[in-house]
Enzyme design. Structure first.
Site, PDB file in Angstrom:
ATOM      1  N   LYS A 191       0.850  -1.204   0.000  1.00 17.64           N
ATOM      2  CA  LYS A 191       0.000   0.000   0.000  1.00 17.64           C
ATOM      3  C   LYS A 191       0.886   1.255   0.000  1.00 17.64           C
ATOM      4  O   LYS A 191       1.494   1.600   1.007  1.00 17.64           O
ATOM      5  CB  LYS A 191      -0.925   0.041   1.227  1.00 17.64           C
ATOM      6  N   GLY A 244       7.395   5.104   7.642  1.00 22.14           N
ATOM      7  CA  GLY A 244       6.520   6.259   7.805  1.00 22.14           C
ATOM      8  C   GLY A 244       6.765   6.905   9.148  1.00 22.14           C
ATOM      9  O   GLY A 244       7.821   6.725   9.760  1.00 22.14           O
ATOM     10  N   SER A 245       5.772   7.613   9.635  1.00 17.66           N
ATOM     11  CA  SER A 245       5.958   8.387  10.866  1.00 17.66           C
ATOM     12  C   SER A 245       5.954   7.481  12.100  1.00 17.66           C
ATOM     13  O   SER A 245       5.359   6.397  12.104  1.00 17.66           O
ATOM     14  CB  SER A 245       4.832   9.413  10.985  1.00 17.66           C
ATOM     15  N   THR A 246       6.569   7.980  13.151  1.00 17.17           N
ATOM     16  CA  THR A 246       6.603   7.252  14.413  1.00 17.17           C
ATOM     17  C   THR A 246       5.195   7.080  14.971  1.00 17.17           C
ATOM     18  O   THR A 246       4.847   6.023  15.513  1.00 17.17           O
ATOM     19  CB  THR A 246       7.528   8.001  15.391  1.00 17.17           C
ATOM     20  N   GLY A 249       3.587   4.329  13.110  1.00 18.36           N
ATOM     21  CA  GLY A 249       4.328   3.100  13.442  1.00 18.36           C
ATOM     22  C   GLY A 249       3.875   2.519  14.770  1.00 18.36           C
ATOM     23  O   GLY A 249       3.637   1.316  14.900  1.00 18.36           O
ATOM     24  N   GLU A 267      10.262   1.385  10.090  1.00 19.32           N
ATOM     25  CA  GLU A 267      11.303   2.386   9.803  1.00 19.32           C
ATOM     26  C   GLU A 267      10.610   3.731   9.946  1.00 19.32           C
ATOM     27  O   GLU A 267       9.769   4.078   9.115  1.00 19.32           O
ATOM     28  CB  GLU A 267      11.827   2.246   8.372  1.00 19.32           C
ATOM     29  N   CYS A 302      13.995  11.044   6.007  1.00 16.10           N
ATOM     30  CA  CYS A 302      13.976  10.565   7.398  1.00 16.10           C
ATOM     31  C   CYS A 302      15.309  10.810   8.092  1.00 16.10           C
ATOM     32  O   CYS A 302      15.359  11.059   9.289  1.00 16.10           O
ATOM     33  CB  CYS A 302      13.628   9.089   7.419  1.00 16.10           C
ATOM     34  N   GLU A 401      10.125  16.307  14.423  1.00  7.51           N
ATOM     35  CA  GLU A 401      10.508  16.074  13.035  1.00  7.51           C
ATOM     36  C   GLU A 401       9.658  16.977  12.144  1.00  7.51           C
ATOM     37  O   GLU A 401       8.440  16.836  12.093  1.00  7.51           O
ATOM     38  CB  GLU A 401      10.277  14.608  12.662  1.00  7.51           C
TER      39      GLU A 401
HETATM   40  P1  NAD Z   1       2.765   8.488   7.555  1.00  8.91           P
HETATM   41  O1  NAD Z   1       3.092   7.701   8.754  1.00  8.91           O
HETATM   42  O2  NAD Z   1       1.753   9.550   7.641  1.00  8.91           O
HETATM   43  O3  NAD Z   1       2.257   7.528   6.386  1.00  8.91           O
HETATM   44  C1  NAD Z   1       3.025   6.425   5.966  1.00  8.91           C
HETATM   45  C2  NAD Z   1       2.104   5.390   5.372  1.00  8.91           C
HETATM   46  O4  NAD Z   1       1.229   4.919   6.411  1.00  8.91           O
HETATM   47  C3  NAD Z   1       1.217   5.902   4.263  1.00  8.91           C
HETATM   48  O5  NAD Z   1       1.079   4.904   3.274  1.00  8.91           O
HETATM   49  C4  NAD Z   1      -0.120   6.120   4.974  1.00  8.91           C
HETATM   50  O6  NAD Z   1      -1.234   6.029   4.121  1.00  8.91           O
HETATM   51  C5  NAD Z   1      -0.103   4.983   5.976  1.00  8.91           C
HETATM   52  N1  NAD Z   1      -0.970   5.194   7.132  1.00  8.91           N
HETATM   53  C6  NAD Z   1      -1.312   6.366   7.719  1.00  8.91           C
HETATM   54  N2  NAD Z   1      -2.161   6.136   8.752  1.00  8.91           N
HETATM   55  C7  NAD Z   1      -2.345   4.795   8.818  1.00  8.91           C
HETATM   56  C8  NAD Z   1      -3.115   3.942   9.658  1.00  8.91           C
HETATM   57  N3  NAD Z   1      -3.895   4.428  10.646  1.00  8.91           N
HETATM   58  N4  NAD Z   1      -3.071   2.614   9.456  1.00  8.91           N
HETATM   59  C9  NAD Z   1      -2.297   2.098   8.466  1.00  8.91           C
HETATM   60  N5  NAD Z   1      -1.567   2.862   7.618  1.00  8.91           N
HETATM   61  C10 NAD Z   1      -1.583   4.198   7.792  1.00  8.91           C
HETATM   62  O7  NAD Z   1       4.164   9.025   7.005  1.00  8.91           O
HETATM   63  P2  NAD Z   1       4.427   9.920   5.729  1.00  8.91           P
HETATM   64  O8  NAD Z   1       3.964  11.296   6.046  1.00  8.91           O
HETATM   65  O9  NAD Z   1       3.901   9.224   4.515  1.00  8.91           O
HETATM   66  O10 NAD Z   1       6.008   9.860   5.633  1.00  8.91           O
HETATM   67  C11 NAD Z   1       6.821  10.669   6.380  1.00  8.91           C
HETATM   68  C12 NAD Z   1       7.384   9.887   7.546  1.00  8.91           C
HETATM   69  O11 NAD Z   1       8.082   8.738   7.070  1.00  8.91           O
HETATM   70  C13 NAD Z   1       8.405  10.678   8.324  1.00  8.91           C
HETATM   71  O12 NAD Z   1       8.190  10.532   9.692  1.00  8.91           O
HETATM   72  C14 NAD Z   1       9.731  10.033   7.915  1.00  8.91           C
HETATM   73  O13 NAD Z   1      10.765  10.184   8.841  1.00  8.91           O
HETATM   74  C15 NAD Z   1       9.337   8.620   7.721  1.00  8.91           C
HETATM   75  N6  NAD Z   1      10.320   7.918   6.890  1.00  8.91           N
HETATM   76  C16 NAD Z   1      11.165   7.030   7.499  1.00  8.91           C
HETATM   77  C17 NAD Z   1      12.127   6.361   6.750  1.00  8.91           C
HETATM   78  C18 NAD Z   1      13.052   5.361   7.397  1.00  8.91           C
HETATM   79  O14 NAD Z   1      13.635   4.565   6.680  1.00  8.91           O
HETATM   80  N7  NAD Z   1      13.216   5.368   8.710  1.00  8.91           N
HETATM   81  C19 NAD Z   1      12.226   6.587   5.374  1.00  8.91           C
HETATM   82  C20 NAD Z   1      11.347   7.491   4.789  1.00  8.91           C
HETATM   83  C21 NAD Z   1      10.382   8.142   5.565  1.00  8.91           C
END
Ligand code: NAD
Length: 500
Positions: A191, A244-246, A249, A267, A302, A401
């Protein structure tokens, strides 16, 4: 490298086919509800496509297809050498379509076309081919037993993997998940972020063309709440891998606890410290790296070097050098190959970052560079590279962040204080330090609580080394052979050799 000009890319942007359907069991389908969402380009606000807005019922179909393909053995039970050849073919197709992939990425999330080609597409190809090459070089173990028994330690695929990825490196983050998941014989439901679904869909097309059987890789565009969450809560998903975001996560860990205790590997975010000691080997180079470290990809990284810790004796000189190095990073049209800073991913993220800039000023930080919205293209989402000095470790811009082009410069007086400030964060993804003193380099690197530490440069690394976070930056590792650990269970099989 592509020789295309700005005019060539603009022309191609008008002609490129935009994928917009979900991939389930090898078929391109709309969401069962018929719902769609508008996929906008942050370059100029234009609608690129109406994309299938997948919901729980589509997740059901995709997980069922993944499960059926896994149980049939059509991929999971093939010889490693077969999977290797298929992934290498997949990598060759990525290479063939590199311009199209880069263009989709740039249109969808606003990154400069040059970066999309040189980094996103190139690193995805490298990930796919490196992982493919590795498959038939990984062996099991034999336990150290006596003569009467044999203990075999083998790794088996988890089964059905849900992969949820973000928008900042859409294709690369997806590839970091699907390459090792496929290599180890799993079936996947991917997804992508609702803000950047296009290259994930294109990956689905290329996977089929490479010979990955229907149902083994399913791609569901949709929102986190309505498509991601049903995947995270699904009782028939064995593993969930997430970038994605903490915040999200942590929620996914809860989802696993509320459902089937699926394996969850995260991650997440970062607030990485970049420590410059007065004896850094080359201050000009360190300043350029500090600017690139935060402004590359519009700061939507990130591992962004978002906290610059500078020894007080060189503070003013160094901040001036960073401001100078930042001048080449003014936002321009992302499809111009000379652009080094493009558009923010969307209007929401643009406003969010601008609100942090406002907050920094209210907290008493001093603006050194940038600080405003830019408009190189009408109706786009652009922010100037922004530098604040006199930032205290307690200020919001030093703690949260921002995920945008905002640098917080914090002075320090000695090594112990630098380490205290560097580690005073809930995150632990990356850190850097600049010094000529090799003993100090090792000493400080050891004490930094981060998954990657860079000495005298920023953002080193390739497929040969693992990548991931300490603390609330996540668990598990992407890249290298360590990535295979997330997609496999370890089995011990004991054979009695004494009787019979
Ligand atoms: P996000 O957490 O908002 O979204 C990430 C993904 O999760 C998206 O596909 C989103 O649709 C999905 N999502 C959101 N809410 C959800 C839920 N309730 N249930 C299941 N899935 C859900 O993050 P973002 O804004 O897309 O990305 C930015 C974040 O990603 C930043 O915090 C960044 O640091 C992190 N990031 C980390 C790494 C790493 O390798 N550590 C790499 C790239 C980005």
């Amino acid at each position: 490298m592509s020789k295309k000009t700005f005019a060539d890319w603009l022309e191609l942007a008008g002609k490129v086919r935009i994928p917009n359907l979900a991939l389930i069991n090898g078929e391109w389908v709309p969401a069962r509800s018929g719902k769609q969402f508008a996929c906008l380009s942050p370059i100029d606000g234009r609608v690129l496509a109406q994309v299938a807005d997948c919901q729980a019922e589509d997740v059901e179909r995709a997980v069922a297809a993944a499960r059926a393909s896994f149980e049939s053995g059509v991929w999971s039970n093939t010889k490693p050498v077969h999977r290797k050849k298929t992934l290498i073919k997949f990598a060759q197709l990525l290479e063939r379509d590199r311009d199209e992939l880069a263009l989709l990425e740039s249109l969808d999330m606003g990154k400069p076309i040059g970066d999309a080609l040189a980094v996103d597409v190139s690193a995805s190809i490298r990930c796919m081919s490196w992982t493919g090459e590795a498959i038939d070089k990984v062996y099991g173990e034999v336990a150290a037993t006596g003569p009467d028994e044999l203990g075999l330690i083998t790794r088996e695929p988890l089964g059905v993997i849900g992969a949820i990825v973000p928008w900042n490196f859409p294709m690369l983050m997806a590839t970091w998940k699907i390459a090792p998941a496929l290599a180890t014989g799993n079936s996947i439901v991917l997804k992508p972020s609702e803000k950047s679904p296009l290259t994930a869909l294109k990956l689905g097309e290329l996977a089929l063309e490479a010979g990955i059987p229907p149902g083994v890789l399913n791609v569901l565009p949709g929102y986190g709440k309505t498509a991601g969450e049903p995947l995270a809560l699904h009782m028939d998903v064995d593993g969930l891998v997430f970038t994605g975001s903490t915040l999200v996560g942590k929620y996914l860990l809860e989802c696993a606890g509320r459902s089937n205790m699926k394996r969850v590997y995260l991650e997440c975010g970062g607030k990485s410290p970049n420590i410059v000691f007065a004896d850094a080997p080359d201050l000009d180079k360190a300043a350029e790296a500090a600017a690139m470290g935060i402004f590359y990809n519009q700061g939507e990284v990130c591992t962004a070097a978002s906290r610059l810790l500078v020894e007080r004796s060189i503070h003013d000189e160094f901040v001036a050098l960073v401001a100078k190095a930042s001048q080449i990073m003014s936002p321009k049209h992302p499809l111009d190959p000379s652009t080094s800073m493009g558009a923010m991913v969307d209007e929401g993220q643009t406003r969010r970052v601008l609100s942090y800039i406002e907050r920094a000023q209210q907290d008493g930080a001093a603006l050194v560079h940038g600080g405003a919205r830019a408009e190189p293209v009408a109706n786009g989402c652009y922010i100037e590279p922004t530098i604040f000095k006199h930032v205290a470790p307690t200020h919001t811009i030093a703690r949260e962040e921002i995920f945008g082009p905002v640098l917080a410069v914090i002075p320090f007086d000695d090594e112990a204080q630098a380490l205290r400030i560097a580690n005073d964060t809930e995150y632990g993804l990356a850190a850097g330090l600049w010094t000529r003193d090799i003993t100090r380099a090792h000493r400080v690197a050891r004490k930094l609580r981060a998954g990657s530490v860079w000495v005298n440069y920023w953002d080193g690394g390739d497929m040969t080394a693992p990548f991931g976070g300490y603390k609330q930056s996540g668990n598990g590792r992407d890249k290298s052979l360590h990535a295979f650990e997330k997609y496999t269970e370890v089995k011990a099989t004991w054979i009695n050799l004494a009787d019979g």
